[in-house]
Design a protein around this motif. Structure first.
Motif, PDB file in Angstrom:
ATOM      1  N   VAL A 217       0.869  -1.177   0.000  1.00  0.00           N
ATOM      2  CA  VAL A 217       0.000   0.000   0.000  1.00  0.00           C
ATOM      3  C   VAL A 217       0.904   1.225   0.000  1.00  0.00           C
ATOM      4  CG1 VAL A 217      -1.723   1.330   1.274  1.00  0.00           C
ATOM      5  CG2 VAL A 217      -1.871  -1.171   1.211  1.00  0.00           C
ATOM      6  N   GLY A 218       0.631   2.160  -0.901  1.00  0.00           N
ATOM      7  CA  GLY A 218       1.474   3.344  -0.950  1.00  0.00           C
ATOM      8  C   GLY A 218       0.952   4.375  -1.927  1.00  0.00           C
ATOM      9  N   PHE A 219       1.726   5.441  -2.075  1.00  0.00           N
ATOM     10  CA  PHE A 219       1.331   6.547  -2.954  1.00  0.00           C
ATOM     11  C   PHE A 219       1.961   6.356  -4.329  1.00  0.00           C
ATOM     12  CE2 PHE A 219       0.872   8.249   1.333  1.00  0.00           C
ATOM     13  CZ  PHE A 219      -0.424   8.759   1.266  1.00  0.00           C
ATOM     14  N   LEU A 220       1.115   6.284  -5.344  1.00  0.00           N
ATOM     15  CA  LEU A 220       1.556   6.082  -6.720  1.00  0.00           C
ATOM     16  C   LEU A 220       2.119   7.385  -7.266  1.00  0.00           C
ATOM     17  CD1 LEU A 220       1.627   4.348  -9.345  1.00  0.00           C
ATOM     18  CD2 LEU A 220      -0.672   5.229  -9.829  1.00  0.00           C
ATOM     19  N   ASP A 221       3.393   7.363  -7.628  1.00  0.00           N
ATOM     20  CA  ASP A 221       4.050   8.561  -8.144  1.00  0.00           C
ATOM     21  C   ASP A 221       4.021   8.519  -9.657  1.00  0.00           C
ATOM     22  OD1 ASP A 221       5.880  10.620  -8.829  1.00  0.00           O
ATOM     23  OD2 ASP A 221       6.744  10.489  -6.828  1.00  0.00           O
ATOM     24  N   THR A 222       3.164   9.352 -10.254  1.00  0.00           N
ATOM     25  CA  THR A 222       3.051   9.406 -11.715  1.00  0.00           C
ATOM     26  C   THR A 222       3.684  10.657 -12.287  1.00  0.00           C
ATOM     27  OG1 THR A 222       0.875  10.446 -11.533  1.00  0.00           O
ATOM     28  CG2 THR A 222       0.924   8.050 -11.752  1.00  0.00           C
TER      29      THR A 222
END
Length: 562
Positions: A217-222
């Motif tokens: 679970v984490g923050f998707l860096d786009t």
């Protein structure tokens, strides 16, 4: 506030409480699932989860966890966090004060995580229930009035020696690089839709190993990665060309290792009517093994086997099975495999052709030029069943690669470990891969158990009808219950009481007196008796299970002699 809408800053402000929330599976289920959704459907730094296998790991890197940002006009300064983010973004009228001694530099570890290899199609179908209404999560363009600073530093250089990497205004296009740009040999068995992510881990880095299967679970860096055309010419082009520039990143806030990947089986699932399910499964396996009840018993035990303990170099619990005397029906091995594929979450079928042995890469190898680990046929997560079809082997000569592949296979089966090729040195990795070897005579590859198939003539002449009948018999509900049964019995917490240990010692004395049994024979009997017990849903060994194991072993050995 919904947990799926959290930002990195909000998470950091109340990290302990949000981490506690993730212990609730219902909360966890609300987080978008990247395995069945595309990255371009998400805004930058959306909270997501991804289920995958650790395929490789990069060197640690430094990042600015806390740093000062100064307004050029008002000279007012604020402190900003760089945690859970790839880039530092500031307004046009701001700049980062890299010289502030109060800035905090921390370390994070990057892992290359791929879609779990050899997942069977029924698992993908069940995972599809987590597909999103993509119109709710469409990407938005990046604000054009912000500048990006590349904050990642090479850990070997150290934070004090790193030249500041400042990028001019970057492209507004979100990061949507497709996996078609990835090195093709990063997947053991390339399939459409497979994904690769760089998972940035901030805690518990040492608890994660290559080939572990986890839910992250984490923050998707786009945010767009820095590219030479828009960045300072002095930037390290080697770093820019590294595989990191090809993959989306997930800044992990929490992960958990998975004991299995059967989507039908939740933690609180209780399997009922185990005796009935066991009986129904044996009916199907007996028919698929052409009426041979003994072979069906051993195949059942193979399907629920796993390494449960490693001691003194031994992988206790491994149960590789060689079924010989396979009939010369071209459709038989693949027909049998198709049913195994329906029952298990992860499996592969590998024809042992001369071409495959000579041309395929079985052992992962480190590519130092591009700094990534190229995968191999045997880079698989635990409990991935491999069916080796030796009936496809034709006369010919094995080249050097073929001989190395046979050696790797043998080591994997005998020791449940594999030496990865790191060019200057081999690195040993433990594995837990159950092998089923189908052969005409006894296999040239070692196995733990060898069963000589005794097909019924009538079944042999009607295999096509048997397959159709088995398909008809396995109604959806029964099929799903058998899938749950095979996973759940493997997870039974099995132990031996002092009373049973005394019984086993007495039985071993009898075995030595009657049959000159060795300690290896005792290990084999203990493993088989354990499999008999857990196949019946029992948590310990009983005298009846030991007796049954002894009887089928005696029958098996008589067949080999005859």
């Amino acid at each position: 506030m919904d947990i799926e809408t959290l930002t990195p800053r909000q998470w950091i402000e109340n990290e302990e409480a949000y981490t506690k929330l993730l212990e609730d599976q219902n909360i966890r289920d609300k987080i978008p699932f990247l395995n069945v959704n595309k990255t371009e459907h998400f805004k930058n730094l959306s909270l997501v989860k991804f289920y995958g296998m650790v395929q490789d790991m990069d060197s640690p890197e430094y990042y600015l966890e806390k740093f000062e940002v100064i307004n050029k006009i008002t000279k007012q300064s604020t402190y900003v966090t760089g945690k859970y983010n790839e880039n530092i973004t500031v307004e046009d009228n701001e700049y980062v004060n890299f010289e502030n001694s109060s800035n905090i530099t921390s370390e994070r570890q990057t892992f290359v995580v791929i879609s779990v290899p050899a997942i069977n199609s029924w698992v993908h179908t069940l995972d599809g229930k987590f597909r999103l209404d993509v119109t709710k999560n469409m990407q938005t363009e990046f604000s054009s009035n912000k500048r990006a600073y590349e904050e990642t530093m090479d850990v070997e250089a150290g934070p004090s020696n790193v030249e500041k990497k400042v990028c001019s205004e970057v492209s507004k296009a979100p990061y949507t690089k497709s996996t078609s740009s990835n090195p093709k040999d990063i997947f053991p068995f390339p399939k459409e839709g497979e994904q690769v992510f760089h998972i940035k881990l901030y805690t518990n880095q040492d608890k994660l190993k290559i080939n572990d299967v986890c839910e992250f679970v984490g923050f998707l860096d786009t945010f767009p990665t820095l590219i030479p055309e828009v960045c300072d010419a002095q930037m390290d082009t080697d770093a820019l060309n590294a595989p990191a520039s090809l993959y989306p990143r997930i800044h992990c806030v929490n992960y958990k290792k998975m004991k299995h990947n059967n989507p039908l089986l939740e933690e609180d699932t209780k399997i009922e009517n185990i005796d009935v399910l066991r009986k129904d499964l044996l009916v199907v396996l007996t028919q698929l093994l052409l009426g041979d009840e003994l072979a069906a018993e051993y195949l059942l035990y193979h399907l629920i086997s796993q390494v449960y303990l490693r001691r003194d170099g031994l992988a206790l619990g491994k149960f590789s099975l060689n079924i010989s005397n396979i009939p010369s029906l071209p459709s038989y091995p693949i027909g049998l495999y198709k049913f195994i594929e329906k029952l298990l979450p992860k499996s592969i079928y590998l024809p042992m052709t001369l071409e495959n042995l000579n041309d395929l890469t079985f052992v992962p190898k480190k590519n130092y030029e591009l700094n990534y680990l190229s995968s191999g046929v045997l880079q698989l997560s635990n409990n991935t069943h491999v069916v080796l079809d030796e009936t496809k082997l034709s006369p010919g000569k094995l080249n050097e690669a073929g001989l190395s592949n046979i050696k790797a296979l043998s080591s994997c089966i005998k020791h449940q470990s594999l030496h990865y090729d790191f060019k200057f040195y081999p690195l040993e990795f433990d594995c837990d891969i159950p092998f089923l070897i189908l052969s005409e005579g006894k296999s040239m590859i070692p196995s733990d158990v060898h069963v000589v198939l005794q097909p019924d003539e009538m079944c042999l002449n009607n295999f096509k009808e048997i397959v159709e009948a088995a398909d008809h018999f396995l109604k959806p509900d029964l099929l799903n219950n058998i899938r749950k049964y095979l996973t759940s019995v493997r997870l039974i917490d099995y132990s031996l009481s002092e009373e049973i240990e005394t019984f086993i010692q007495d039985e071993f004395v009898k075995m030595r007196q009657d049959k000159n049994a060795t300690i290896d024979d005792l290990h084999g009997m203990l493993i088989l008796a354990r499999l008999v017990s857990i196949s019946e849903g029992k948590k310990t060994l009983g005298e009846s299970a030991w007796k049954k194991a002894s009887e089928i072993e005696e029958t098996r050995k008589i067949r080999i002699k005859n």
